[in-house]
Design a protein around this motif. Structure first.
Motif, short mmCIF file in Angstrom:
data_model
loop_
_atom_site.label_atom_id
_atom_site.label_comp_id
_atom_site.label_asym_id
_atom_site.label_seq_id
_atom_site.Cartn_x
_atom_site.Cartn_y
_atom_site.Cartn_z
N LEU A 1 27.27 62.87 54.53
CA LEU A 1 26.45 62.95 55.75
C LEU A 1 25.78 64.32 55.79
O LEU A 1 26.31 65.28 56.35
CB LEU A 1 27.32 62.73 57.00
N ASP A 2 24.62 64.39 55.17
CA ASP A 2 23.92 65.68 55.10
C ASP A 2 22.57 65.65 55.80
O ASP A 2 21.73 66.52 55.56
CB ASP A 2 23.77 66.13 53.65
N SER A 3 22.36 64.66 56.67
CA SER A 3 21.13 64.62 57.47
C SER A 3 21.41 63.79 58.72
O SER A 3 22.25 62.89 58.70
CB SER A 3 19.97 64.02 56.67
N PRO A 4 20.70 64.08 59.80
CA PRO A 4 20.99 63.36 61.05
C PRO A 4 20.70 61.86 60.99
O PRO A 4 21.36 61.08 61.66
CB PRO A 4 20.09 64.06 62.07
N ASP A 5 19.73 61.46 60.18
CA ASP A 5 19.45 60.02 60.08
C ASP A 5 20.61 59.28 59.41
O ASP A 5 20.93 58.14 59.78
CB ASP A 5 18.14 59.76 59.33
N GLU B 1 30.23 55.53 76.88
CA GLU B 1 29.90 56.65 76.01
C GLU B 1 31.15 57.13 75.28
O GLU B 1 32.20 57.30 75.89
CB GLU B 1 29.30 57.78 76.86
N LYS B 2 31.03 57.32 73.98
CA LYS B 2 32.13 57.84 73.17
C LYS B 2 31.66 59.10 72.44
O LYS B 2 30.48 59.25 72.12
CB LYS B 2 32.61 56.80 72.15
N PHE B 3 32.61 59.98 72.17
CA PHE B 3 32.32 61.23 71.46
C PHE B 3 33.20 61.26 70.22
O PHE B 3 34.41 61.05 70.29
CB PHE B 3 32.64 62.42 72.37
N TRP B 4 32.56 61.53 69.06
CA TRP B 4 33.28 61.56 67.79
C TRP B 4 33.17 62.92 67.12
O TRP B 4 32.14 63.61 67.24
CB TRP B 4 32.72 60.53 66.82
N THR B 5 34.22 63.28 66.41
CA THR B 5 34.16 64.39 65.47
C THR B 5 34.17 63.81 64.06
O THR B 5 35.06 63.04 63.71
CB THR B 5 35.36 65.33 65.63
N LEU B 6 33.18 64.16 63.27
CA LEU B 6 33.11 63.74 61.87
C LEU B 6 33.56 64.92 61.02
O LEU B 6 32.86 65.93 60.92
CB LEU B 6 31.68 63.32 61.52
N CYS B 7 34.74 64.80 60.46
CA CYS B 7 35.32 65.88 59.66
C CYS B 7 34.81 65.75 58.22
O CYS B 7 34.93 64.68 57.61
CB CYS B 7 36.84 65.79 59.69
N LEU B 8 34.27 66.84 57.67
CA LEU B 8 33.62 66.80 56.36
C LEU B 8 34.29 67.76 55.38
O LEU B 8 34.84 68.79 55.79
CB LEU B 8 32.14 67.17 56.50
N ASN B 9 34.18 67.43 54.08
CA ASN B 9 34.64 68.38 53.06
C ASN B 9 33.48 69.31 52.68
O ASN B 9 32.41 69.27 53.29
CB ASN B 9 35.22 67.64 51.85
N ARG B 10 33.69 70.09 51.63
CA ARG B 10 32.69 71.09 51.25
C ARG B 10 31.37 70.47 50.76
O ARG B 10 30.34 71.14 50.74
CB ARG B 10 33.25 72.02 50.17
N LYS B 11 31.43 69.20 50.34
CA LYS B 11 30.23 68.52 49.88
C LYS B 11 29.63 67.62 50.96
O LYS B 11 28.78 66.76 50.67
CB LYS B 11 30.55 67.70 48.63
N ASN B 12 30.07 67.81 52.19
CA ASN B 12 29.59 67.03 53.34
C ASN B 12 29.95 65.54 53.27
O ASN B 12 29.31 64.72 53.90
CB ASN B 12 28.08 67.18 53.54
N ARG B 13 30.97 65.23 52.47
CA ARG B 13 31.47 63.86 52.45
C ARG B 13 32.51 63.72 53.56
O ARG B 13 33.36 64.59 53.73
CB ARG B 13 32.08 63.50 51.10
N ILE B 14 32.41 62.63 54.31
CA ILE B 14 33.29 62.48 55.46
C ILE B 14 34.74 62.27 55.03
O ILE B 14 35.04 61.49 54.13
CB ILE B 14 32.81 61.35 56.39
N ILE B 15 35.62 63.03 55.66
CA ILE B 15 37.06 62.90 55.45
C ILE B 15 37.65 61.95 56.48
O ILE B 15 38.45 61.07 56.17
CB ILE B 15 37.77 64.27 55.55
#
Length: 239
Positions: free
Chosen positions: A111-115, A131-145
């Protein structure tokens, strides 16, 4: 003279080659329309209405097969020809489809762009009325963990505290996070509260040392004046 009641043709009066079951046996499920697939599940119509007519009304009311993901047995029972048992069978089938979809093994995306963030959350967000709020946890390459739901509620009380966001990021060993929430109205334009919490998250990220890459508000294209279906704080220069 009494008024004549309109009745749809009985299924047995339809040409054999046009009946869903015969077409299914001859050509496979891919050959059936959405209406015909629904008719195969229903199996029968009601007095004066054949099963194809009932199936067609269900899909018209839901707008699409995807729209049925939001239906409860109460919605199905509003359709003439669908009783309690059929309604429960239908919601059971829909729940099975939802679980298959959600549990299908897929490679976690970068996930390296808003689209891409909006596309990742769109299917889930479209089904929500809160309405829900999420945290998307990413590694150093912006791949979602890990995608973590932080809060769930109405548009007026779903604000999040930075402590909750970064606690999850630390727990999952994230190098960076993207925050996201949906607007059930479909208009992704940020509210004053959205802007305030984004500033708080930005400052907290600096202290903790985990990058906040973006905060994306997910709506839909139909209700977005810009036609994007999302709003990015990073693209707008507010991060």
């Amino acid at each position: 003279m009494p008024q004549e009641t309109y009745r749809t043709p009985k299924l047995r009066d339809i040409s054999v080659n046009e009946r869903p079951q015969e077409r299914l046996e001859a050509h496979g499920p891919q050959s059936l329309s959405d209406t015909e697939l629904m008719a195969m599940i229903l199996r029968s119509g009601s007095k004066g209405r054949n099963v194809l007519s009932v199936a067609s009304e269900i899909l018209q009311q839901a707008s699409s097969l995807n729209g049925l993901l939001k239906w409860s047995d109460a919605e199905f029972k509003k359709i003439k020809g669908v009783g309690k048992v059929k309604a429960l069978q239908l919601v059971t089938i829909i729940e099975i489809c939802r679980r298959i979809r959600d549990r299908s093994p897929v490679s976690e995306p970068v996930l390296d762009s808003p689209d891409l963030v909006a596309d990742y959350l769109k299917r889930e967000a479209e089904e929500l009325e809160v309405e829900k709020f999420w945290t998307l946890c990413l590694n150093r390459k912006n791949r979602i963990i890990k995608k973590v739901e932080i809060t769930s509620g109405t548009a007026s009380n779903s604000l999040v505290h930075p402590r909750e966001v970064f606690r999850e990021a630390i727990r999952h060993g994230a190098s960076a996070v993207i925050c996201a929430h949906n607007h059930p109205s479909g208009d992704p334009a940020p509210s004053a509260a959205d802007i305030k919490v984004t500033r708080q998250l930005r400052e907290a990220a600096k202290v903790i040392g985990i990058d906040l890459l973006d905060h994306v508000v997910v709506g839909n294209n139909r209700h977005d004046p810009k036609g994007l279906g999302y709003y990015s704080f990073q693209e707008s220069g507010l991060l």
